[in-house]
Design a protein around this motif. Structure first.
Motif, PDB file in Angstrom:
ATOM      1  N   GLU A 277       0.832  -1.206   0.000  1.00  0.00           N
ATOM      2  CA  GLU A 277       0.000   0.000   0.000  1.00  0.00           C
ATOM      3  C   GLU A 277       0.871   1.261   0.000  1.00  0.00           C
ATOM      4  OE1 GLU A 277      -3.607   0.207   2.460  1.00  0.00           O
ATOM      5  OE2 GLU A 277      -2.836   2.080   3.273  1.00  0.00           O
ATOM      6  N   GLU A 278       1.901   1.265   0.839  1.00  0.00           N
ATOM      7  CA  GLU A 278       2.784   2.433   0.896  1.00  0.00           C
ATOM      8  C   GLU A 278       3.483   2.697  -0.423  1.00  0.00           C
ATOM      9  OE1 GLU A 278       4.333   2.077   5.453  1.00  0.00           O
ATOM     10  OE2 GLU A 278       5.775   2.675   3.923  1.00  0.00           O
ATOM     11  N   GLU A 279       3.957   1.619  -1.042  1.00  0.00           N
ATOM     12  CA  GLU A 279       4.765   1.785  -2.250  1.00  0.00           C
ATOM     13  C   GLU A 279       3.913   2.057  -3.486  1.00  0.00           C
ATOM     14  OE1 GLU A 279       8.098   1.717  -2.730  1.00  0.00           O
ATOM     15  OE2 GLU A 279       8.609   1.397  -0.622  1.00  0.00           O
ATOM     16  N   THR A 280       2.702   1.504  -3.532  1.00  0.00           N
ATOM     17  CA  THR A 280       1.942   1.537  -4.785  1.00  0.00           C
ATOM     18  C   THR A 280       0.600   2.242  -4.668  1.00  0.00           C
ATOM     19  OG1 THR A 280       0.708  -0.486  -4.335  1.00  0.00           O
ATOM     20  CG2 THR A 280       2.866  -0.741  -5.381  1.00  0.00           C
ATOM     21  N   GLU A 281       0.192   2.522  -3.450  1.00  0.00           N
ATOM     22  CA  GLU A 281      -1.134   3.081  -3.195  1.00  0.00           C
ATOM     23  C   GLU A 281      -2.279   2.135  -3.551  1.00  0.00           C
ATOM     24  OE1 GLU A 281      -1.049   7.009  -4.868  1.00  0.00           O
ATOM     25  OE2 GLU A 281       0.516   7.607  -3.458  1.00  0.00           O
ATOM     26  N   ILE A 282      -1.975   0.831  -3.674  1.00  0.00           N
ATOM     27  CA  ILE A 282      -3.057  -0.159  -3.767  1.00  0.00           C
ATOM     28  C   ILE A 282      -3.477  -0.445  -2.323  1.00  0.00           C
ATOM     29  CG2 ILE A 282      -3.709  -2.502  -4.462  1.00  0.00           C
ATOM     30  CD1 ILE A 282      -1.316  -2.397  -6.457  1.00  0.00           C
ATOM     31  N   PRO A 283      -4.708  -0.066  -1.913  1.00  0.00           N
ATOM     32  CA  PRO A 283      -5.082  -0.229  -0.511  1.00  0.00           C
ATOM     33  C   PRO A 283      -5.091  -1.695  -0.072  1.00  0.00           C
ATOM     34  CG  PRO A 283      -6.968   0.478  -1.829  1.00  0.00           C
ATOM     35  CD  PRO A 283      -5.774   0.518  -2.731  1.00  0.00           C
TER      36      PRO A 283
END
Ligand SMILES: Cc1cc2nc3c(=O)[nH]c(=O)nc-3n(C[C@H](O)[C@H](O)[C@H](O)COP(=O)(O)OP(=O)(O)OC[C@H]3O[C@@H](n4cnc5c(N)ncnc54)[C@H](O)[C@@H]3O)c2cc1C
Lengths: 104, 378
Positions: free
Chosen positions: A67-73
């Motif tokens: 999530e942090e790296e890609t913004e995929i929750p």
């Protein structure tokens, strides 16, 4: 991951995230940055979740790193299938179970 | 929705799609590989990593001799440690009939220069300390067979495709193959992405029949369930892959790199269809069979148990072939041996597609063969 104001993010690069296979946060981030954005792919490359704990210890942390790296929750990530047995069991015990129970 | 072009579209991100895509890209083609889920989501991520040349079909033996040569050099080719290890394969004979069939197979295998022999019960026990040799007549032993890590090999090939300026796209299910005037024209995914291309390779493993239908080509590949388990890693105590062909036998190996034991068996009767349920039967039966063969394993703990598919053709040999549709190729139906075939069949299929012929003639694996020359060492 939401960061609380006033807290400084600790340096966690060398923290071991997957204790069974001894994989650090930095190693996981590197694989995510190489373009692997799912728990399934990371598992196949780094073996995270393939040790004694079956992923109970590390998968949620890795999901947050994704999530942090890609913004995929985290909520829209797919977690790998949990495999039996839930807890590691000796071959001899499972074999004996078979003998006692007959041909179940 | 997007549109793109490619010199070749590969359908499937298992070992076959990855290896063939790699050798196509290495020949200079612009490759787009489309995978429905993620790499190794199909059979490749569920296999146990065994590699052997002990077969009975002449062409299979020749392909495997080539593949083993390639595995030996794959670290360098791909720039990753694929964990290749030549621990050998030991096929155990517990009855006279099995022994005779091994002796016949060895005769064929020796013609191609394979280092293989039938060894005594005592020699089996020397190679496998702690083996329960009760009733054993001996075994077919080939020390040049071995093992490697399927994830390392597959991801190694996929990274290689990218290095040769190809693309590997995940979560892209192919839903349509457009054929005009008997030629492939384009491939369309579930998201509506369209790739125009003169070459499409069906490397969809257990789903090859469905993908064939998209192009109107009948590809006779049927899945059946094979379960497997892996144990915790322990100190090295087993070199070869052990194959016990008794009706209640099994096959397993200790991974050289990590020390895990990994193994499976072929159920009798077979369990047909796409079925990935892990059964109660297997999780008790497999340990019984393993401990019977190697009693010292009794205390080793099972970590995981899962199921995957063998992808069977009518004769148990692969399909590596062009089709009546120009530009549409099939490399599938590996019948439970696709991992070990991967490097050689990948290279040979790429030659067939680009040059129109391959350095080892794959004619006996063509789609319109009579299916009469069955493999005996499944
Ligand atoms: C328990 C077990 C043990 C095994 N042990 C061994 C062994 O020791 N040695 C060995 O050599 N082999 C072994 N095998 C066999 C081996 O796993 C297979 O033969 C091999 O993995 C087949 O590779 P593949 O690339 O053809 O298929 P797969 O790995 O199944 O790849 C096909 C891919 O195509 C994708 N796909 C399907 N449809 C579409 C679509 N419409 N669009 C896009 N993508 C699609 C799937 O998601 C899948 O990833 C074993 C198999 C099992 C189940």
């Amino acid at each position: 991951m939401r960061k609380k104001k006033g807290y400084r993010k600790a340096k966690t690069d060398n923290v071991i995230v997957c204790r069974c296979e001894e994989i650090t946060e930095a190693e996981i981030r590197a694989v995510i940055r190489a373009g692997y954005h799912s728990l399934e792919e990371i598992k196949r490359i780094l073996r995270t979740g393939m040790g004694h704990c079956g992923g109970r210890g590390c998968l949620k942390v890795i999901a947050r790193l994704i999530e942090e790296e890609t913004e995929i929750p985290v909520s829209s990530q797919k977690f790998p299938t949990s495999r039996p047995p839930l807890k590691p069991l000796p071959l001899g015990l499972l074999a004996g179970y078979k003998n006692e129970q007959g041909n179940r | 929705m997007s549109r793109g072009t490619a010199d070749a579209v590969v359908i499937g991100g298992g070992i076959i799609g990855a290896a063939t895509g790699y050798y196509l890209a290495r020949q200079g083609l612009k490759v787009v590989l489309l995978e429905r889920a993620f790499p190794c989501a199909g059979s490749t991520g569920r296999c146990i990593g065994g590699i052997r040349a002990q077969f009975t079909h002449d062409l299979t033996i020749r392909v495997m001799l080539e593949s083993i040569k390639m595995f030996q050099e794959l670290d360098e080719e791909l720039g990753v440690d694929i964990e290749w290890y030549a621990g050998g394969y030991l096929f155990l004979a517990f009855d006279e009939q099995r022994k005779q069939s091994f002796l016949q197979a060895i005769e064929i295998q020796k013609r191609y220069g394979l280092k293989v022999e039938f060894i005594s019960k005592e020699e089996c026990c020397r190679i496998v300390p702690g083996l329960n040799a009760e009733g054993l007549l001996g075994g077919a032993w080939c020390p040049t067979d071995g093992q490697a890590n399927p994830f390392k090999v597959t991801y190694g090939y996929l990274e290689g495709i990218k290095r040769f300026r190809g693309e590997v796209l995940v979560c892209q299910e192919v839903k349509r193959i457009n054929v005009i005037g008997g030629k492939v024209v384009s491939v369309v995914t579930a998201d509506g992405n369209e790739f125009f291309t003169p070459v499409v390779l069906n490397a969809a493993g257990p789903w090859a029949e469905d993908v064939g239908k998209l192009a109107g080509v009948d590809v006779p590949v049927k899945p059946d369930r094979h379960e497997a388990l892996v144990t915790e890693a322990v100190e090295r105590c087993l070199e070869p892959m052990l194959v016990d062909y008794r009706p209640d036998g099994c096959y397993f190996v200790q991974h050289y790199g990590t020390g895990h034991f990994i193994g499976c068996y072929t159920p009798v009767p077979i369990v047909p269809g796409h079925n990935l349920d892990a059964s109660d039967e297997f999780i008790t039966e497999m340990p019984r069979r393993m401990v019977r063969l190697l009693p010292k394993l009794a205390l080793v703990k099972v970590l995981r148990h899962w199921a995957g598919s063998y992808e069977m053709t009518p004769d148990g040999n692969p399909i590596c072939s062009g089709t009546p549709v120009e530009g549409f190729y099939v490399s599938a139906g590996m019948s439970g041996h696709g991992f070990m075939f991967g490097p050689a069949l990948g290279k040979l299929m790429a030659e067939l597609i680009v040059q129109g012929r391959s350095t080892i003639d794959l004619n006996e694996f063509r789609l319109d063969r009579p299916w009469t020359k069955a493999e005996a060492m499944k």
